[in-house]
Design an enzyme around this catalytic site. Sequence first.
Site, mmCIF file in Angstrom:
data_model
loop_
_atom_site.group_PDB
_atom_site.id
_atom_site.type_symbol
_atom_site.label_atom_id
_atom_site.label_comp_id
_atom_site.label_asym_id
_atom_site.label_seq_id
_atom_site.Cartn_x
_atom_site.Cartn_y
_atom_site.Cartn_z
ATOM 1 C CE LYS A 184 28.778 29.592 -17.033
ATOM 2 N NZ LYS A 184 29.702 30.221 -17.971
HETATM 3 C C1 LIG Z 1 32.638 28.183 -12.283
HETATM 4 C C2 LIG Z 1 32.431 29.572 -12.809
HETATM 5 N N1 LIG Z 1 32.456 30.599 -11.956
HETATM 6 C C3 LIG Z 1 32.264 31.857 -12.378
HETATM 7 C C4 LIG Z 1 32.021 32.156 -13.690
HETATM 8 C C5 LIG Z 1 31.907 33.580 -14.104
HETATM 9 O O1 LIG Z 1 30.706 33.926 -14.654
HETATM 10 P P1 LIG Z 1 30.610 35.122 -15.710
HETATM 11 O O2 LIG Z 1 31.195 34.665 -16.976
HETATM 12 O O3 LIG Z 1 29.132 35.374 -15.812
HETATM 13 O O4 LIG Z 1 31.315 36.297 -15.129
HETATM 14 C C6 LIG Z 1 31.959 31.096 -14.615
HETATM 15 C C7 LIG Z 1 31.659 31.249 -16.027
HETATM 16 O O5 LIG Z 1 31.779 31.986 -16.828
HETATM 17 C C8 LIG Z 1 32.189 29.784 -14.176
HETATM 18 O O6 LIG Z 1 32.170 28.754 -15.025
#
Ligand SMILES: Cc1ncc(COP(=O)(O)O)c(C=O)c1O
Length: 366
Positions: A184
């Site tokens: 990210k």
């Molecule tokens: C659009 C979106 N929502 C939610 C997430 C979930 O985040 P995490 O991987 O930190 O759980 C991500 C990415 O990983 C994402 O790209």
Amino acid sequence: MIKFIPVSEPTITEKEIEYVMQAVKSGWVSSLGEYINRFEDEFAKFVGTKYALTVANGTVGLHLALVSLGIKEGDEVIVPDLTFIATANAVKYTGATPVFADIDKETWCISVEDIERKITPRTKAIIPVHLYGHPADMDPIMEIAKRYNLYIIEDCAEAHGAEYKGRKVCSIGHCGVFSFYGNKIITTGEGGMITTNDKELYEKAKYLRDHAMSKEKRYWHTEIGYNYRLTNIQAALGLAQLERINEIINKKRRIFEWYKEGLKDLEGIKLNPEKEWAKNVYWMVCLVHENFDEEKRERFMKELKNKGIDTRPFFYPCSMMPMYKKDGFINPVSYEIYKKGINLPSSYNLTFDDVSYICRTIREFI
Ligand SMILES: Cc1ncc(COP(=O)(O)O)c(C=O)c1O
């Protein structure tokens, strides 16, 4: 030997190493400590909300936001079809049903017209996703929310610092959720943040994040909570990254300009949009080719890989996945665009020469 250029890698400097070392040396290695508070305070300031709450990752952040708003079995939550699966799964964890709206042809974010079509008496919330760094069209979404009395949870996992009409994303809806996964815009390894101006929502989320422990009576719990906390070590990394965020975003925007220049006049392709009301942070540089299908795209990605250039395909529509699939259901725009799109190398560390090489190679194959 050909150099390998990954789609994404984090940018870690001496500052990050210093803060993480300080956190480790302090002994505050779990979820209490100075860096947690500083990261939350500074992040709230950056986004422009009153509150920010660290969480273990973006997925649980979405889940926590939903349960804190009272979303439960029997409810429906509208999400864009073209997003990472976590957006839909978080709804499912609450027992509610994700309802998939199509995306807008130009921004690739949730379609306002299709949201209206998908509203039923059971709809309780909408999760607009600011996909690949471009904001969703928030004004009409907030207007719909008002008209139908719905909650808006912005999914900002891919859009730290993106702006909608001069306002940072995740300060517009009832709350917003970020991810700090390693790829990210800024990272804590794994991690996330909920932002909101609503004190009650913030307090509820904080309470549920810590096993719903009573404030008055330690180790007394009147409902089922969660352990969704971030560690002080991760927050140290996050704070150092946050102190560099403007520099990181500026570089992402510059990288996109290099691609735009390097690929200009190439027939049939489209790169990331940027509407006149938007500031795109270009989390991932996107290339959509009007003649691609899944097979042609796969071949193209393989050819680039042979030249040391890593890519990834666009997300598949969530409604195609076995657990969400319904016979005959399609969202025409999502089902068309997903197979034409790829993400190109987008890391902060890219040089002008790297991008020139990638553009030259793309021109060879297209
Ligand atoms: C659009 C979106 N929502 C939610 C997430 C979930 O985040 P995490 O991987 O930190 O759980 C991500 C990415 O990983 C994402 O790209």
